[in-house]
Design an enzyme around this catalytic site. Structure first.
Site, PDB file in Angstrom:
ATOM      1  N   ASN A  70      11.811  -8.758   7.142  1.00  0.00           N
ATOM      2  CA  ASN A  70      12.177  -7.802   8.352  1.00  0.00           C
ATOM      3  C   ASN A  70      11.547  -8.630   9.520  1.00  0.00           C
ATOM      4  OD1 ASN A  70      13.110  -5.398   7.018  1.00  0.00           O
ATOM      5  ND2 ASN A  70      10.842  -4.871   6.694  1.00  0.00           N
ATOM      6  N   ILE A 103       0.973  -1.110   0.012  1.00  0.00           N
ATOM      7  CA  ILE A 103       0.060   0.040  -0.085  1.00  0.00           C
ATOM      8  C   ILE A 103       0.879   1.181  -0.115  1.00  0.00           C
ATOM      9  CG2 ILE A 103      -0.266   0.401   2.630  1.00  0.00           C
ATOM     10  CD1 ILE A 103      -3.273   0.629   2.065  1.00  0.00           C
ATOM     11  N   HIS A 160       6.292 -12.072   6.393  1.00  0.00           N
ATOM     12  CA  HIS A 160       6.078 -11.528   4.956  1.00  0.00           C
ATOM     13  C   HIS A 160       7.293 -11.227   4.431  1.00  0.00           C
ATOM     14  CE1 HIS A 160       5.752  -7.961   7.465  1.00  0.00           C
ATOM     15  NE2 HIS A 160       6.359  -7.279   6.483  1.00  0.00           N
ATOM     16  N   HIS A 189       9.141  -8.774   1.412  1.00  0.00           N
ATOM     17  CA  HIS A 189       8.694  -7.999   0.290  1.00  0.00           C
ATOM     18  C   HIS A 189       9.614  -8.328  -1.011  1.00  0.00           C
ATOM     19  CE1 HIS A 189       7.643  -4.711   3.328  1.00  0.00           C
ATOM     20  NE2 HIS A 189       8.289  -5.811   4.394  1.00  0.00           N
TER      21      HIS A 189
HETATM   22  P1  AMP Z   1       7.012  -4.585   7.488  1.00  0.00           P
HETATM   23  O1  AMP Z   1       7.714  -3.177   8.121  1.00  0.00           O
HETATM   24  O2  AMP Z   1       8.139  -5.463   7.019  1.00  0.00           O
HETATM   25  O3  AMP Z   1       6.212  -4.877   8.748  1.00  0.00           O
HETATM   26  O4  AMP Z   1       6.205  -4.115   6.331  1.00  0.00           O
HETATM   27  C1  AMP Z   1       4.701  -4.167   6.546  1.00  0.00           C
HETATM   28  C2  AMP Z   1       4.391  -3.638   5.128  1.00  0.00           C
HETATM   29  O5  AMP Z   1       2.907  -3.985   4.925  1.00  0.00           O
HETATM   30  C3  AMP Z   1       4.625  -1.992   4.833  1.00  0.00           C
HETATM   31  O6  AMP Z   1       5.160  -1.992   3.647  1.00  0.00           O
HETATM   32  C4  AMP Z   1       3.230  -1.789   4.604  1.00  0.00           C
HETATM   33  O7  AMP Z   1       3.175  -0.811   3.752  1.00  0.00           O
HETATM   34  C5  AMP Z   1       2.316  -2.813   4.285  1.00  0.00           C
HETATM   35  N1  AMP Z   1       1.243  -2.772   4.524  1.00  0.00           N
HETATM   36  C6  AMP Z   1       0.427  -2.637   5.432  1.00  0.00           C
HETATM   37  N2  AMP Z   1      -0.759  -2.438   5.324  1.00  0.00           N
HETATM   38  C7  AMP Z   1      -1.088  -3.096   4.074  1.00  0.00           C
HETATM   39  C8  AMP Z   1      -2.293  -3.019   3.281  1.00  0.00           C
HETATM   40  N3  AMP Z   1      -3.601  -2.937   4.015  1.00  0.00           N
HETATM   41  N4  AMP Z   1      -2.120  -3.546   2.150  1.00  0.00           N
HETATM   42  C9  AMP Z   1      -1.026  -3.460   1.309  1.00  0.00           C
HETATM   43  N5  AMP Z   1       0.148  -3.424   2.065  1.00  0.00           N
HETATM   44  C10 AMP Z   1      -0.005  -3.115   3.627  1.00  0.00           C
END
Ligand code: AMP
Ligand code: ZN
Length: 113
Positions: free
Chosen positions: A86, A31, A99, A101
């Site tokens: 992360n 997002i 997750h 990236h």
């Molecule tokens: P992290 O910092 O590795 O936990 O990354 C979490 C990621 O999830 C971030 O890059 C956010 O932008 C992404 N994120 C959070 N909520 C959503 C959502 N509803 N849809 C898509 N990506 C999301």
């Protein structure tokens, strides 16, 4: 885990822009993209962090297989891309559902943090 944002995406309670899905994995556009291609790849089973994964079980392999699919779908397999997982506070983890990236579509910075 009911209030996990990524579990809500898996259940369809929060929308996402789906990139790839199979029986074990869902991938969707981040997002807040940090690159022209920025996809989040998650297991469909809730696992909080990298440290909670049973590495002898198949989850990590399924994430890698999905990353290969996503790289093809997003047309960055040949140009290249970066995958990042992360873990916990110093690793910058914000969402506590494992997750990966996948970033690409431009030359990424050399530094790793
Ligand atoms: P992290 O910092 O590795 O936990 O990354 C979490 C990621 O999830 C971030 O890059 C956010 O932008 C992404 N994120 C959070 N909520 C959503 C959502 N509803 N849809 C898509 N990506 C999301
Ligand atoms: Zn979850």
């Amino acid at each position: 885990m009911t209030d996990c944002i990524f579990c809500k995406i898996i259940r369809g309670e929060i929308p996402c822009t789906k990139v790839y899905e199979d029986d074990a994995v869902l991938a969707f556009d981040d997002i807040h993209p940090m690159a022209p291609v920025h996809v989040v790849i998650i297991p469909k089973t809730h696992v909080a962090t990298l440290m909670d994964v049973d590495a002898k079980e198949g989850t990590i392999g399924r994430l890698i297989a999905a990353a290969q699919e996503v790289a093809g779908i997003k047309n960055v397999a040949a140009s290249g891309f970066r995958t990042v997982v992360n873990c916990n506070a110093d690793g910058g983890q914000v969402v506590f559902h494992l997750h990966m990236h996948l970033l690409g579509g431009r030359k990424l910075e050399d530094q790793m943090g």
